[in-house]
Scaffold this motif. Sequence first.
Motif, PDB file in Angstrom:
ATOM      1  N   PHE A  20     112.239  70.259 -49.625  1.00  0.00           N
ATOM      2  CA  PHE A  20     111.762  69.250 -48.674  1.00  0.00           C
ATOM      3  C   PHE A  20     112.013  67.873 -49.273  1.00  0.00           C
ATOM      4  O   PHE A  20     111.639  67.603 -50.417  1.00  0.00           O
ATOM      5  N   SER A  50     111.455  63.831 -48.983  1.00  0.00           N
ATOM      6  CA  SER A  50     110.586  62.812 -48.404  1.00  0.00           C
ATOM      7  C   SER A  50     111.011  61.442 -48.906  1.00  0.00           C
ATOM      8  O   SER A  50     111.177  61.237 -50.113  1.00  0.00           O
ATOM      9  N   ARG A 105     110.469  57.059 -48.541  1.00  0.00           N
ATOM     10  CA  ARG A 105     109.641  55.960 -48.064  1.00  0.00           C
ATOM     11  C   ARG A 105     110.366  54.652 -48.350  1.00  0.00           C
ATOM     12  O   ARG A 105     111.326  54.616 -49.141  1.00  0.00           O
ATOM     13  N   SER A 145     105.550  58.741 -45.109  1.00  0.00           N
ATOM     14  CA  SER A 145     106.887  59.301 -45.288  1.00  0.00           C
ATOM     15  C   SER A 145     107.754  58.927 -44.092  1.00  0.00           C
ATOM     16  O   SER A 145     107.573  59.440 -42.991  1.00  0.00           O
ATOM     17  N   ASN A 204     112.067  62.382 -43.461  1.00  0.00           N
ATOM     18  CA  ASN A 204     111.615  63.754 -43.634  1.00  0.00           C
ATOM     19  C   ASN A 204     112.781  64.698 -43.359  1.00  0.00           C
ATOM     20  O   ASN A 204     113.270  64.763 -42.235  1.00  0.00           O
ATOM     21  N   ARG A 263     110.099  60.869 -37.819  1.00  0.00           N
ATOM     22  CA  ARG A 263     108.814  60.533 -38.457  1.00  0.00           C
ATOM     23  C   ARG A 263     107.650  60.577 -37.465  1.00  0.00           C
ATOM     24  O   ARG A 263     106.504  60.824 -37.857  1.00  0.00           O
ATOM     25  N   THR A 284     104.601  61.547 -39.992  1.00  0.00           N
ATOM     26  CA  THR A 284     104.515  60.571 -41.084  1.00  0.00           C
ATOM     27  C   THR A 284     103.098  60.404 -41.600  1.00  0.00           C
ATOM     28  O   THR A 284     102.887  60.134 -42.781  1.00  0.00           O
ATOM     29  N   ALA A 335     101.459  62.359 -44.696  1.00  0.00           N
ATOM     30  CA  ALA A 335     101.618  61.898 -46.082  1.00  0.00           C
ATOM     31  C   ALA A 335     100.343  61.285 -46.627  1.00  0.00           C
ATOM     32  O   ALA A 335     100.221  61.091 -47.842  1.00  0.00           O
ATOM     33  N   ILE A 342     102.164  64.661 -50.726  1.00  0.00           N
ATOM     34  CA  ILE A 342     103.403  65.387 -50.441  1.00  0.00           C
ATOM     35  C   ILE A 342     103.120  66.848 -50.097  1.00  0.00           C
ATOM     36  O   ILE A 342     103.796  67.446 -49.263  1.00  0.00           O
ATOM     37  N   THR A 359     102.267  67.176 -46.401  1.00  0.00           N
ATOM     38  CA  THR A 359     103.470  67.065 -45.566  1.00  0.00           C
ATOM     39  C   THR A 359     104.296  68.338 -45.633  1.00  0.00           C
ATOM     40  O   THR A 359     104.821  68.811 -44.618  1.00  0.00           O
ATOM     41  N   TYR A 361     110.309  70.137 -53.741  1.00  0.00           N
ATOM     42  CA  TYR A 361     110.364  68.876 -53.004  1.00  0.00           C
ATOM     43  C   TYR A 361     111.178  67.862 -53.803  1.00  0.00           C
ATOM     44  O   TYR A 361     111.330  67.971 -55.027  1.00  0.00           O
ATOM     45  N   LYS A 388     111.330  63.549 -53.753  1.00  0.00           N
ATOM     46  CA  LYS A 388     110.722  62.367 -53.152  1.00  0.00           C
ATOM     47  C   LYS A 388     111.441  61.131 -53.683  1.00  0.00           C
ATOM     48  O   LYS A 388     111.700  61.023 -54.879  1.00  0.00           O
TER      49      LYS A 388
END
Length: 524
Positions: free
Chosen positions: A227, A229, A231, A243, A246, A265, A284, A287, A291, A294, A309, A311
């Motif tokens: 996943f 993520s 920002r 986030s 995505n 989002r 979104t 978040a 994490i 999400t 994940y 990020k």
Amino acid sequence: MKKLIKVLLSRRLLLIITLIAAIVFTAVAFELSILPLKYFIPLIVIIFLLAFLFYRLARDKNDRHPIKVALMKLLNVLLAIVLIIASLSLMKGSNFISSITGGNEEIIEMNVVVLKDSAYNSIDDLKGQPFGAHQGDAVNINKTETMIEDDIGEIVVTNYSTNNELVAALLDHEMSAIIVKAVDLESFDSIEDKFNEKIRIIQKYEIKLPKVAANSAKVTQEPFVVFISGRDKEGPINTFSLSDVNMIAAIHPQTKQVLLVSIPRDYYVDIKGIEGVEGQDKLTHSAKGGIDATIQTVENLVGVDMNYYAKFNFTSFMNVIDALGGIEVTVPKYDVIGRDDGVFTTRLDKYTIKPGKQTFDAKHALSFVRERYAFVDGDEVRGKNQMLMLKAIIKKCCSPSIITNMDSVFESLSDSFETNLSADDIKSLINMQINDMASWDVQSYRLTGDASQRVFELATVGDVTSVNANGVYVTQPDEQSVAQAREYIQQVMNGEIVKVTEESSDSDSTQNNTTSTEENTTIE
């Protein structure tokens, strides 16, 4: 002096220095484990043979070939310098991999907020003063209350059922201070115009959440799902924020295929993983629970378990583009508001961007991926552009040019990227890629939905409904699109070769929101 210079330039001393440099390089390269043995062993043999060859050829008992001797000694020195530089680069790369892998504790920043024109300048000034907070965030508020009491003694906190009431209490001087999660503060401007300009943050407290455990896979032998993520806010990568990007990346190391599935989002989904929160909200907003929340929300949406994940901070991540010497993107012709030629101007930095092949630096790229107001399909187009940019960066990173820019790329990524893949997993993937030099097929698909829908009830703490009496816009998921994504992901996991088609990228059931065929690429 001449004797000292002669000793320093003696072929035996140069050999010793070169051998030490070679041994250090061998140890560092072996520890890093990114070079396959079929390359590692011959390379090390060649390095040591060269060192002894230069030593041997620098021998000249009768001083008949001074130029040859000088040349061999120079080559020995150059070999030692190259080995030292290579060792330092490998150590830097190893440190970088360790710094971004394994995941980190997430940090919830809680703020104590007062009015800008108040007499309170520090947390000590609030002794005996009334505090306010939103009752929906009870867990974090209670933890923050305890930390405040450690600083100034017992306090009284009044809980309000809505953020509207909380803001009004501060503005009306019913409360001297309010306790607010940092990620929520920006949204308060929609409750009270320019609210953030009327306040001061006089104290910040940090609440730490545990690392998100990986569902480990043998990443070079079996398929796995990551996943992603992203920002676009400043600050440490492990600090809570919404986030904006995505994505699901389904990766099969044997078939050499990657499927990127992008999720809007504002997708209106069941929120999972946040204590005390039930119901639907924008993706979104999940978040706000970190994490892990999400990830659980996305797993529930698509019915696929995530192994890992990744990020990243989009704002600083774009610096990678300058480190790579720019990035090339083919900009599609979108439906632009007020124009028929697809040309648009970004709100950020006012860049004019035309359809077709473009080369972006970091600033242009960031303006491009953040733009949505110029397009008829707003956030949908922004999501597509973010995916285009990520694919272009991946392609550039897999090209030979990455070698000359490695240090700059490491520096750019170190503060803007984090994953719970282990360092060994990352090293084994690099080792695999160097070993087989295979091309990767990257396919992309975007979930679609109806972005014209308004709702009046949201699950996540934030009280958005009472801010706007007419409701807020969300994207209602197109179930056919979600089902298609699930099928594509499963095909990749089963080792089948997926080709995203125009028919599956577009959804006839969506309204005011369509998705065109994604650009798919082969990365060599």
